[in-house]
Write an enzyme that holds these catalytic residues in place. Structure first.
Site, PDB file in Angstrom:
ATOM      1  N   GLY A 175       0.801  -1.216   0.000  1.00 50.35           N
ATOM      2  CA  GLY A 175       0.000   0.000   0.000  1.00 50.35           C
ATOM      3  C   GLY A 175       0.831   1.262   0.000  1.00 50.35           C
ATOM      4  N   GLU A 224       1.521   1.809  -3.584  1.00 51.33           N
ATOM      5  CA  GLU A 224       0.242   2.191  -4.186  1.00 51.33           C
ATOM      6  C   GLU A 224      -0.100   3.646  -3.864  1.00 51.33           C
ATOM      7  OE1 GLU A 224      -2.615  -1.632  -4.466  1.00 51.33           O
ATOM      8  OE2 GLU A 224      -1.898  -1.227  -2.439  1.00 51.33           O
TER       9      GLU A 224
END
Length: 290
Positions: free
Chosen positions: A138, A141
């Site tokens: 993440g 991301e």
């Protein structure tokens, strides 16, 4: 408010004579509004050291609050997203917290996190991620939602979710594929490969790599990019971002129409006239964002 030692060191290293005013909404997310020569630059810092900035429910909530206030702030001309934690940008999702969630709570958390990522991506201002350290899962991301990414020499990037029997769940399969292509994205995701700054630059995952080896080298380089954006027309930069953001999702004819619509937004501005006057008078323009 007193400037921290880290802030003073950054000012000394960059040679900037500005002082930053610090406004903190939570202990996990802070907003720094730069002044002086850097007026118009805003730094958004992640500060959850005990969890390496892992994305928890509280961090996501705080980020959404900060982004909501930034979105409508016309005085912000560029945003730098960084970590206040040494050697880590963001370690990804908080798996310890997630292990205590019910399946429905996991779904709600993923929904909220995706909303936060989309809100970052949709900011009208140019955004730059400074990757000083690890940006995994993440964390990578999150950086992919920024317009530019600068990696420090010690950066470690990757989408290792398949090693945990899950997949990237906050846009990684989509944004990385649009950035480097489906085949390379599949190779990185299928193998859960982690890679350094030089490889990230070679593949096009990051825009630039800091030359210095300091802990804040990527942040300092990101600030240099932000300073290069500052002198340009704010409305023009925002409209250019809007037009470019549509380039990969529509056909050429539609894209050209969108570009024309964005161009139409700059025609009535005072900044456009200022640019013409400055060119004629052979001086630097002074843009106000109007």
């Amino acid at each position: 408010m007193a400037v921290t030692m880290a802030m003073r060191a950054s000012v000394q290293r960059t040679g900037c004579i500005s002082v930053r005013a610090l406004s903190t909404s939570t202990q996990e997310v802070s907003v720094e509004r730069h002044t002086g020569n850097d007026l118009g630059i805003l730094t958004l810092s992640l500060n959850r050291p005990h969890a390496k900035n892992a994305l928890s429910r509280s961090l996501v909530h705080s980020m959404r609050g900060a982004l909501n206030s930034i979105r409508s702030d016309s005085t912000v001309r560029a945003l730098v997203l960084r970590s206040s934690v040494p050697r880590v940008f963001c370690a990804g999702a908080d798996l310890k917290e997630r292990a205590l969630m019910t399946p429905s709570e996991v779904e709600q958390f993923l929904y909220d996190m995706k909303l936060m990522f989309r809100e970052l991506e949709a900011l009208p201002q140019p955004t730059i991620a400074a990757l000083d350290g690890a940006a995994l899962g993440g964390g990578l991301e999150l950086s992919l939602c920024c317009d530019l990414r600068v990696a420090g020499q010690g950066a470690l990037l990757g989408l290792p979710e398949t090693s945990l029997a899950i997949i990237p769940g906050a846009g990684g399969t989509q944004r990385l594929a649009r950035l480097v292509g489906p085949s390379r994205t599949k190779a990185l995701v299928f193998t859960a490969q982690k890679f350094g700054a030089a490889e990230a630059l070679r593949m096009g995952v990051v825009t630039d790599m800091a030359k210095g080896a300091g802990e804040d080298a990527a942040y300092e380089r990101a600030m240099e990019w932000a300073r290069e954006i500052l002198p340009n027309g704010p409305v023009a930069v925002r409209m250019a971002k809007r037009a470019i953001d549509h380039a990969g999702s529509v056909d050429l004819t539609t894209g050209l129409d969108i570009e024309q619509l964005c161009y139409a937004q700059v025609i009535p501005t005072q900044d456009r006239l200022e640019g013409l006057r400055a060119f004629k008078e052979k001086r630097k323009p002074s843009y106000t964002g109007h």
